[in-house]
Scaffold this active site. Structure first.
Site, mmCIF file in Angstrom:
data_model
loop_
_atom_site.group_PDB
_atom_site.id
_atom_site.type_symbol
_atom_site.label_atom_id
_atom_site.label_comp_id
_atom_site.label_asym_id
_atom_site.label_seq_id
_atom_site.Cartn_x
_atom_site.Cartn_y
_atom_site.Cartn_z
ATOM 1 N N CYS A 264 0.792 -1.241 0.000
ATOM 2 C CA CYS A 264 0.000 0.000 0.000
ATOM 3 C C CYS A 264 0.820 1.284 0.000
ATOM 4 O O CYS A 264 0.746 2.052 -0.948
ATOM 5 C CB CYS A 264 -0.943 -0.001 1.198
ATOM 6 S SG CYS A 264 -2.237 -1.200 0.994
HETATM 7 N N1 LIG Z 1 -3.366 -5.159 1.634
HETATM 8 C C1 LIG Z 1 -3.666 -4.132 2.425
HETATM 9 O O1 LIG Z 1 -3.189 -4.007 3.549
HETATM 10 C C2 LIG Z 1 -4.622 -3.068 1.938
HETATM 11 C C3 LIG Z 1 -5.145 -2.142 2.863
HETATM 12 C C4 LIG Z 1 -6.020 -1.174 2.402
HETATM 13 C C5 LIG Z 1 -6.348 -1.114 1.066
HETATM 14 N N2 LIG Z 1 -5.802 -2.000 0.190
HETATM 15 C C6 LIG Z 1 -6.202 -1.912 -1.220
HETATM 16 O O2 LIG Z 1 -7.160 -2.945 -1.465
HETATM 17 C C7 LIG Z 1 -6.974 -3.470 -2.790
HETATM 18 C C8 LIG Z 1 -6.727 -4.964 -2.720
HETATM 19 O O3 LIG Z 1 -5.527 -5.186 -2.036
HETATM 20 P P1 LIG Z 1 -5.055 -6.647 -1.573
HETATM 21 O O4 LIG Z 1 -3.786 -6.481 -0.818
HETATM 22 O O5 LIG Z 1 -6.195 -7.348 -0.933
HETATM 23 O O6 LIG Z 1 -4.774 -7.299 -3.017
HETATM 24 P P2 LIG Z 1 -4.379 -8.804 -3.363
HETATM 25 O O7 LIG Z 1 -3.448 -8.734 -4.507
HETATM 26 O O8 LIG Z 1 -3.973 -9.527 -2.111
HETATM 27 O O9 LIG Z 1 -5.763 -9.459 -3.846
HETATM 28 C C9 LIG Z 1 -6.412 -9.125 -5.027
HETATM 29 C C10 LIG Z 1 -7.236 -10.339 -5.473
HETATM 30 O O10 LIG Z 1 -8.015 -9.972 -6.603
HETATM 31 C C11 LIG Z 1 -8.043 -11.057 -7.516
HETATM 32 N N3 LIG Z 1 -8.405 -10.544 -8.846
HETATM 33 C C12 LIG Z 1 -7.663 -9.809 -9.705
HETATM 34 N N4 LIG Z 1 -8.378 -9.501 -10.792
HETATM 35 C C13 LIG Z 1 -9.608 -10.038 -10.634
HETATM 36 C C14 LIG Z 1 -10.813 -10.042 -11.395
HETATM 37 N N5 LIG Z 1 -10.883 -9.393 -12.556
HETATM 38 N N6 LIG Z 1 -11.889 -10.693 -10.908
HETATM 39 C C15 LIG Z 1 -11.834 -11.343 -9.730
HETATM 40 N N7 LIG Z 1 -10.732 -11.366 -8.955
HETATM 41 C C16 LIG Z 1 -9.642 -10.719 -9.398
HETATM 42 C C17 LIG Z 1 -6.637 -11.643 -7.430
HETATM 43 O O11 LIG Z 1 -6.593 -12.975 -7.892
HETATM 44 C C18 LIG Z 1 -6.391 -11.543 -5.918
HETATM 45 O O12 LIG Z 1 -6.828 -12.689 -5.225
HETATM 46 C C19 LIG Z 1 -5.848 -2.666 -3.423
HETATM 47 O O13 LIG Z 1 -6.395 -1.586 -4.126
HETATM 48 C C20 LIG Z 1 -5.088 -2.155 -2.214
HETATM 49 O O14 LIG Z 1 -4.407 -0.961 -2.468
HETATM 50 C C21 LIG Z 1 -4.960 -2.984 0.596
#
Ligand SMILES: NC(=O)c1ccc[n+]([C@@H]2O[C@H](COP(=O)([O-])OP(=O)(O)OC[C@H]3O[C@@H](n4cnc5c(N)ncnc54)[C@H](O)[C@@H]3O)[C@@H](O)[C@H]2O)c1
Length: 422
Positions: A264
């Site tokens: 992030c």
């Molecule tokens: N990880 C954190 O601590 C955190 C905290 C706050 C906000 N965020 C935000 O939340 C969002 C997600 O982050 P994350 O860390 O959970 O990501 P991640 O990469 O762990 O997970 C994303 C998931 O989406 C799936 N995916 C991708 N394209 C897809 C599609 N078209 N249809 C269905 N599934 C699909 C992937 O296979 C994956 O499992 C990002 O924008 C991130 O900036 C993350």
């Protein structure tokens, strides 16, 4: 309520399981078949404290599928939680958000009734109303805020503490434009007693970026002050104890060390810099935040060289590979530039992490991985402490050279101890 969650990563999985625990029915959608199988077998595809228990307790309230139509038809709210990584130039990669919006739109074409789409992924101001809205309208043939709802609900959870953070958020931010969406989301979030801030859509998007940019700034600021303190023989932790007691400041995020990583802070600050550039603004503070952060881990190698003239052929131990403790996530971990630099200096690297070896070995398959922290200590000529896992506070460091990037006090018993900025 019936919810679908698109994207089962750190955010989607925790959000969906949290809502299931509150009594809602949840359908998870992901494009990764392996993840879907694990979720349906009640096995978490990621490590996050408390997640496995949450899955087992709520097994009857959720399932996972790759079928968007099934998920959209059988839910009233969809959360988009797919990744928004950085492109090479630091700008935001919206390909996953666009792909999920397309499939949601197609599915909405075949659904009657008001369906609310909530963007939880971190996206730059304007993305939801200009990009997501346009795609869903085009694919569904329906009008946003009339035929379907659209909202932004940024996520603030911390990996390693995500389950706890879901149930006890500091605040909930919801960006909306129509009353119906507001009512539905207020009902969904009614079990939470924290402050709830309702804004317009692009303000909610900006709150997330300003929040992360400030946290990143606080860390780089602490590290810069720490670097000065180190030269002056002052303990920066004592300094920030004094500073943090000022009620205008607050003590959190002042742990000076080797900087921030993770999925992030680095990418969100870079995306904001890129957006500012597009707008003709020069974000000097944000650029400096990244610059300080990129230099900070390499200071460990400089300190190591104070005690070893050459690293060639030396065995250097790395304690910690995850970007922070209590997670298996290695995205932008500070261990990555450190290991790269050690290999460039022709050192032999042996590393250990309680949870992140599998993920790290996909990036560095050829370094050696130990079975325990103590094995790393025992077999190394010198050690670098990169992640503050609790168990590193119980190792025996006597007789060793240690450069500590994370303030593990037990390591002070080493023969030579160098804190990175204390
Ligand atoms: N990880 C954190 O601590 C955190 C905290 C706050 C906000 N965020 C935000 O939340 C969002 C997600 O982050 P994350 O860390 O959970 O990501 P991640 O990469 O762990 O997970 C994303 C998931 O989406 C799936 N995916 C991708 N394209 C897809 C599609 N078209 N249809 C269905 N599934 C699909 C992937 O296979 C994956 O499992 C990002 O924008 C991130 O900036 C993350």
């Amino acid at each position: 309520m019936e919810i679908s969650v698109i994207g089962c990563g750190y955010v989607g999985l925790v959000t969906g399981l949290g809502f299931a625990e509150l009594g809602n029915s949840v359908i998870f959608v992901d494009s990764d078949e392996f993840k879907l199988k694990l979720i349906n077998a009640l096995k978490p595809p990621i490590y996050e404290p408390g997640l496995e228990e949450l899955m087992r307790r709520n097994g009857g309230r959720f399932y996972a599928t790759n079928d968007y139509q099934e998920a959209i038809s059988n839910s009233e709210i969809s959360f988009i939680c797919v990744g928004t990584p950085s492109k090479e130039d630091g700008s935001i990669d919206l390909s996953h958000v666009k792909a999920s919006a397309r499939q949601i739109g197609e599915s909405l074409r075949n659904k009657d009734g008001y369906h609310v789409v909530v963007v939880k992924s971190t996206v730059l101001p304007g993305t939801t109303e200009n990009v997501v809205r346009q795609i869903i309208e085009e694919m569904s043939g329906k009008k946003a805020f009339i035929d379907f709802g659209l909202a932004v609900n940024p996520e603030f959870l911390r990996e390693g503490n995500a389950v706890e953070d879901f149930f006890n958020p500091d605040r909930i931010v919801i960006g909306i434009r129509d009353e119906k969406t507001r009512e539905i989301l207020e009902e969904l979030y009614s079990p939470f007693n924290c402050p709830k801030l309702i804004t317009d859509i692009k303000t909610a998007e900006m709150i997330k970026y300003a929040n992360n940019a400030f946290l990143a700034t606080k860390i780089s600021f602490a590290n810069e002050i720490g670097n000065i303190c180190k030269k002056l023989g002052i303990d920066v932790y004592e300094v920030f104890k004094g500073v943090g007691l000022d009620h205008r400041i607050n003590p959190a995020f002042f742990r000076a060390g080797i900087g921030f990583g993770g999925s992030c802070l680095p990418k969100d600050v870079r995306a904001l810099i890129a957006k500012a550039g597009e707008l003709g603004e020069e974000p000097k503070i944000l650029k400096a935040v990244i610059e300080v952060n990129e230099r900070q881990p390499l200071r460990m190698i400089e300190l190591l060289k104070k005690h070893m003239s050459s690293l060639e052929g030396k065995t250097i131990g790395i304690l910690g590979l995850a970007f922070k403790p209590d997670t298996d996530d290695v995205r932008e971990s500070r261990a990555i530039p450190i290991v790269e630099k050690l290999l460039e200096e022709k050192a032999k690297v042996i590393a250990y992490d309680p949870k992140a070896i599998d993920n790290f070995s996909k990036i560095f398959p050829h370094i050696e991985y130990a079975k325990s922290g103590q094995e790393v200590v025992d077999r190394s000529d010198a050690l670098l402490i990169v992640t503050e896992w609790k168990e590193f506070g119980e190792l025996n460091y006597r007789g060793k050279i240690v450069v500590d990037g994370r303030r593990i006090d037990k390591a002070r018993e080493a023969l030579v101890y160098e804190g990175v900025c204390w």
